[in-house]
Design an enzyme around this catalytic site. Structure first.
Site, PDB file in Angstrom:
ATOM      1  N   LYS A   1       5.077   1.402  -5.591  1.00 43.60           N
ATOM      2  CA  LYS A   1       5.990   2.454  -5.142  1.00 43.60           C
ATOM      3  C   LYS A   1       6.943   2.975  -6.235  1.00 43.60           C
ATOM      4  O   LYS A   1       8.050   3.429  -5.952  1.00 43.60           O
ATOM      5  CB  LYS A   1       6.817   2.014  -3.911  1.00 43.60           C
ATOM      6  CG  LYS A   1       6.044   1.362  -2.784  1.00 43.60           C
ATOM      7  CD  LYS A   1       4.696   1.932  -2.491  1.00 43.60           C
ATOM      8  CE  LYS A   1       4.670   3.278  -1.838  1.00 43.60           C
ATOM      9  NZ  LYS A   1       3.258   3.743  -1.648  1.00 43.60           N
TER      10      LYS A   1
ATOM     11  N   HIS B   1      -1.093  -3.031 -10.717  1.00 41.00           N
ATOM     12  CA  HIS B   1       0.227  -3.630 -10.423  1.00 41.00           C
ATOM     13  C   HIS B   1       0.296  -5.054 -10.984  1.00 41.00           C
ATOM     14  O   HIS B   1       1.222  -5.800 -10.643  1.00 41.00           O
ATOM     15  CB  HIS B   1       0.438  -3.740  -8.906  1.00 41.00           C
ATOM     16  CG  HIS B   1       0.587  -2.441  -8.178  1.00 41.00           C
ATOM     17  ND1 HIS B   1       1.281  -1.365  -8.674  1.00 41.00           N
ATOM     18  CD2 HIS B   1       0.156  -2.056  -6.937  1.00 41.00           C
ATOM     19  CE1 HIS B   1       1.247  -0.379  -7.783  1.00 41.00           C
ATOM     20  NE2 HIS B   1       0.570  -0.771  -6.729  1.00 41.00           N
TER      21      HIS B   1
ATOM     22  N   ARG C   1      11.022   2.406 -11.557  1.00 42.72           N
ATOM     23  CA  ARG C   1      11.866   3.221 -10.667  1.00 42.72           C
ATOM     24  C   ARG C   1      12.988   2.334 -10.162  1.00 42.72           C
ATOM     25  O   ARG C   1      12.800   1.105 -10.057  1.00 42.72           O
ATOM     26  CB  ARG C   1      10.998   3.692  -9.486  1.00 42.72           C
ATOM     27  CG  ARG C   1      11.675   4.614  -8.510  1.00 42.72           C
ATOM     28  CD  ARG C   1      10.728   4.945  -7.362  1.00 42.72           C
ATOM     29  NE  ARG C   1      11.229   6.034  -6.545  1.00 42.72           N
ATOM     30  CZ  ARG C   1      10.661   6.457  -5.428  1.00 42.72           C
ATOM     31  NH1 ARG C   1       9.535   5.884  -4.989  1.00 42.72           N
ATOM     32  NH2 ARG C   1      11.180   7.445  -4.727  1.00 42.72           N
TER      33      ARG C   1
ATOM     34  N   SER D   1      10.779   2.789  -0.228  1.00 41.09           N
ATOM     35  CA  SER D   1       9.454   3.408  -0.218  1.00 41.09           C
ATOM     36  C   SER D   1       8.415   2.388   0.282  1.00 41.09           C
ATOM     37  O   SER D   1       7.544   2.722   1.092  1.00 41.09           O
ATOM     38  CB  SER D   1       9.106   3.902  -1.630  1.00 41.09           C
ATOM     39  OG  SER D   1       7.835   4.485  -1.660  1.00 41.09           O
TER      40      SER D   1
ATOM     41  N   MET E   1       1.121  18.179  -4.932  1.00 40.17           N
ATOM     42  CA  MET E   1       0.378  16.929  -4.733  1.00 40.17           C
ATOM     43  C   MET E   1       0.322  16.547  -3.259  1.00 40.17           C
ATOM     44  O   MET E   1      -0.653  16.003  -2.775  1.00 40.17           O
ATOM     45  CB  MET E   1       0.996  15.790  -5.557  1.00 40.17           C
ATOM     46  CG  MET E   1       0.671  15.889  -7.044  1.00 40.17           C
ATOM     47  SD  MET E   1       1.308  14.509  -8.008  1.00 40.17           S
ATOM     48  CE  MET E   1       0.469  13.102  -7.292  1.00 40.17           C
TER      49      MET E   1
END
Ligand SMILES: Nc1ncnc2c1ncn2[C@@H]1O[C@H](COP(=O)(O)OS(=O)(=O)O)[C@@H](OP(=O)(O)O)[C@H]1O
Length: 291
Positions: free
Chosen positions: A46, A101, A123, A131, A225
């Site tokens: 995320k 990840h 982030r 998120s 997107m």
């Protein structure tokens, strides 16, 4: 409330999406053969993976820019550890693009002797958490937990996919000298996408004229997107995403955590994360209006 192994597989100290992976496959990744031209997009979940997957594919493939290669993003930049579509990685033409990840300690050995390139996108972790919380409702492969407090405690304890956000970012950033790595921030991309695209081009040794950069900026916008089923994961089957519960591209902003977290929850978060975050070599942005 502990995460159940119906949804999460714990292997070698790391949590993975149970149904999309096997312990044997995770083990095999240590010796995954890497070409110097390979590009690995590494993120904590995320953090802007799909956004950067799109940007990378647009930078590198004319056919993705002009639409002549009509493919889902998942096929353009497949997941290293979740090879859900059984892509033949070995016979894939160079430059190969992968998203992952994986924490540093489980990454392919060859990456750690500077084969291939790594782009790490981070982030601010409160937006990541929020998120993740919303995505766990949309993703059929993740446990849906209504109570945000439960997800937050799991996140703080590293009991979510890819483990602890802090360990993930520390793992990759402390090893930066052993890697060909570029660090990018979701929030910087949000505020000045052109600069981030130019940083990526520079890192990859790719020179694009101004019109092409403008085109990529337009095609990588949140609205574009979100409207495109190939980049909004709408072509994924209903046993992966429940499209009736929300969209993959949800809000795409900075500071949305404030709409979910209470002041007390934010303070609790800080009490666990603040000290270690201050030691990271990055300054995070928590609000769209922050400098
Ligand atoms: N173009 C663009 N612009 C801004 N933000 C974008 C964009 N594309 C994806 N996103 C947002 O990224 C969040 C999803 O993160 P990931 O792609 O890393 O998710 S995953 O780990 O691959 O499941 C998710 O964040 P939230 O909206 O806060 O949930 C997406 O909306």
């Amino acid at each position: 409330m502990e995460p159940t192994d119906k949804y999460l597989l714990k292997h070698k100290g790391c949590y993975f999406v149970q149904e999309a992976i096997t312990p044997e496959y995770i083990d095999s990744l240590e010796d995954f053969e890497i070409r110097d031209s390979d590009i690995f997009l590494v993120t904590f979940p995320k953090s802007g993976t799909i956004w950067t997957q799109n940007i990378l594919s647009l930078i590198l493939h004319e056919g993705h820019r002009n639409g002549t290669e009509n493919m889902d993003l998942l096929d353009r930049v497949p997941w290293l550890e979740y090879n859900v579509r059984n892509v033949d990685y070995v016979n894939r033409p160079s430059p190969r693009l992968f998203a992952t990840h994986l924490p540093y300690y489980l990454a392919p050995k060859a990456l750690k002797i500077k084969r291939g390139k790594v782009i790490y996108v981070m982030r601010n972790p409160k937006d990541v958490l929020v998120s993740y919380y919303h995505f766990s409702k949309v993703s059929v492969k993740l446990e849906e937990v209504e109570d945000f407090e439960i997800i937050m405690e799991r996140f703080l304890a590293g009991k979510v996919v890819a483990n602890s956000w802090l360990d993930h970012i520390e793992g990759w950033s402390t090893q930066r000298d052993n890697l060909n790595i570029l660090f990018l921030m979701y929030e910087e991309m949000k505020k000045d996408l052109r600069s981030s695209i130019l940083k990526i081009c520079n890192f990859l040794g790719k020179s694009l004229n101004e019109n092409l950069v403008d085109d990529i900026i337009a095609k990588a916008s949140f609205d574009k997107m979100r409207a495109d089923p190939r980049t909004n994961a709408e072509n994924l089957p209903s046993d992966m995403l429940d499209h009736s519960k929300g969209r993959f591209l949800r809000k795409g902003t900075i500071g949305d955590w404030k709409n979910t977290m209470t002041v007390a929850q934010s303070e609790r978060f800080d009490s666990v994360f603040k000290e270690r975050m201050e030691k990271l070599p990055f300054k995070f942005c928590w609000d769209i209006n922050d400098e």
